[in-house]
Design a protein around this motif. Sequence first.
Motif, PDB file in Angstrom:
ATOM      1  N   UNK A  72      32.319  50.203  37.333  1.00 37.97           N
ATOM      2  CA  UNK A  72      32.317  49.026  36.466  1.00 37.97           C
ATOM      3  C   UNK A  72      33.732  48.655  36.047  1.00 37.97           C
ATOM      4  N   UNK A  73      34.538  49.695  35.734  1.00 34.00           N
ATOM      5  CA  UNK A  73      35.935  49.435  35.365  1.00 34.00           C
ATOM      6  C   UNK A  73      36.698  48.816  36.522  1.00 34.00           C
TER       7      UNK A  73
ATOM      8  N   UNK B 182      38.905  44.037  39.307  1.00 36.19           N
ATOM      9  CA  UNK B 182      38.892  43.162  40.477  1.00 36.19           C
ATOM     10  C   UNK B 182      38.597  41.717  40.079  1.00 36.19           C
ATOM     11  N   UNK B 183      37.679  41.540  39.140  1.00 33.40           N
ATOM     12  CA  UNK B 183      37.352  40.190  38.679  1.00 33.40           C
ATOM     13  C   UNK B 183      38.569  39.530  38.026  1.00 33.40           C
ATOM     14  N   UNK B 184      39.258  40.294  37.194  1.00 31.27           N
ATOM     15  CA  UNK B 184      40.445  39.751  36.538  1.00 31.27           C
ATOM     16  C   UNK B 184      41.509  39.370  37.570  1.00 31.27           C
ATOM     17  N   UNK B 185      41.677  40.245  38.572  1.00 27.81           N
ATOM     18  CA  UNK B 185      42.654  39.953  39.611  1.00 27.81           C
ATOM     19  C   UNK B 185      42.249  38.706  40.399  1.00 27.81           C
ATOM     20  N   UNK B 186      40.946  38.590  40.688  1.00 26.49           N
ATOM     21  CA  UNK B 186      40.447  37.428  41.421  1.00 26.49           C
ATOM     22  C   UNK B 186      40.662  36.157  40.617  1.00 26.49           C
ATOM     23  N   UNK B 187      40.419  36.236  39.292  1.00 24.11           N
ATOM     24  CA  UNK B 187      40.622  35.085  38.419  1.00 24.11           C
ATOM     25  C   UNK B 187      42.093  34.654  38.410  1.00 24.11           C
ATOM     26  N   UNK B 188      42.991  35.631  38.368  1.00 23.86           N
ATOM     27  CA  UNK B 188      44.418  35.321  38.392  1.00 23.86           C
ATOM     28  C   UNK B 188      44.817  34.654  39.711  1.00 23.86           C
ATOM     29  N   UNK B 189      44.251  35.129  40.810  1.00 25.06           N
ATOM     30  CA  UNK B 189      44.543  34.538  42.113  1.00 25.06           C
ATOM     31  C   UNK B 189      44.036  33.099  42.197  1.00 25.06           C
ATOM     32  N   UNK B 190      42.886  32.836  41.611  1.00 27.21           N
ATOM     33  CA  UNK B 190      42.358  31.461  41.592  1.00 27.21           C
ATOM     34  C   UNK B 190      43.283  30.533  40.817  1.00 27.21           C
ATOM     35  N   UNK B 191      43.771  31.023  39.665  1.00 28.62           N
ATOM     36  CA  UNK B 191      44.697  30.209  38.875  1.00 28.62           C
ATOM     37  C   UNK B 191      45.958  29.901  39.664  1.00 28.62           C
TER      38      UNK B 191
END
Length: 504
Positions: free
Chosen positions: A457-458, A463-472
């Motif tokens: 889960x951690x 990974x979600x945070x990293x993916x969000x940053x890449x989208x930005x």
Amino acid sequence: MPFPTTSDQYTILTQIGASPNSAVYLAKCDSQDSSTSSTVTVAIKIIETPQIIFDTNLLNTSLTLIDHPNIVRPHCCFFADDNRLWIVMPYMSAGPLQSVLSHSFPRGMPDQFTSILLSQVLQALVYLHRMGFVHKAIKPSNIFFDSQGTVKLSVFDLMISADNKIDRDSSIPYWVPPDDEYSFKSDIWEVGVLAMEVTWGGPPIIDPRILESQVLNISRRFPYELKTETGRRNSGDRRIFGDAVKEFVKTCLLKDRLERPTAASLLDHPFVVKGENANNFLFKSIPKGVIEIDRRFQLEKERIIGIMNNDEGLKNQSEKITKISGWVYNDFLFELEPDGESLGKRVRFGGETIREFEKEEEEEEEEGESSTKVDDTPSLLEIIEKNLMSGGDGSGESSKKKKKKKKIVDQESLVKMLTSVLGNIDAQREMVSMLINHVGYLSEKQSEMSNEIKRLETELKAEKEQYFQLELEYEFLKLKVPDSDDDQKEYPSSSSSSEQINTM
């Protein structure tokens, strides 16, 4: 990896065991491979004063020749600068069988577990006998479980033991074979005693006075839990032992060693055949439910070391008891008892042996009811015998008259009454013990799974945070870089320009 043969290559962490002339430590071994910096956890047995001096290089070479899945062999051995013998062995976190019995099976292992254990011990013994080795020390302290639940027999003692003579001058412990010297058949006697100890969960002796006579020896053999309290083996504490295990032990404990079977033939015994399936889930989970030996030893360190240092209190107790010259197997009671030359007179009741210490009996008669006894509460066996003798009519007069006479109780009736009273309580207790081990194993697995889920889960959150940053970043780049189609309209490519020139 090759293991170093100098003490400065090992880091002692903590003590995990003790014996009269040695100590066992948990240690780290630094790798000798320069390409890696890994360390290996090992157990090191340090013997203070070896009884014999031998060539450790030759012994290390001999150890490499022994290879069997049910044998644990030392990595290496050497003499340190202080002339103490160092034996480097694989670390088994569950510890020796004596510790496992004390922790998980104080009333003995179920027959199914015992048959699996004996099957693997006998397979190791067949291998050793074929190579010409006599083990001489098949006992709970030399048997281990690895992390997968496989039984391992330690063989180092047999490699350094040169004397085959059996000392019969002092009082004989119950596990010593009645032979003049050690042989393959002596190992069979020790296997029979081991089967009784595993089934009992400790010394296979009922009479507390006999236990007291052996208290020093027994304490060294089972240092993790003393089982010599007076009255411990009363009727209410007895297990119902299966016929198969009793027949197996009877086969091993024949006084004439020539009549004892070989280790190979014992593998075909019906009781051992039941244990051929070593993949029993509950049996393999035994090491999972045991406190690691380093923690367990620390809890009982002072008492164990006191025992191994010839604790004066134990010595004083043992000196009061008559010397025992030999032992016989009582098949009916499934116990070992001193032979006729050792302790007083014994009277038989339909197959059951009741020891009468003549001096004690006379003193009790003279003192009468005013004599002090450890426990005046009649045992279950005494109540049944009394009812059988009096016909169940509760006649006080007749029982008093018959008190001093030799009682003759029909064995079949006695067994029937005991069976009806005890029922299948022991089988239920064994099942509960197996379920407890099973639940403990599942709990540990559940805890491991919970930790793994939390870890995943951690990682997923990261990974979600990293993916969000890449989208930005992607959206930001789209704003800064013009669209490719618009760019082509505003700025024609060089290839288009050249085509126009050629057309002209």
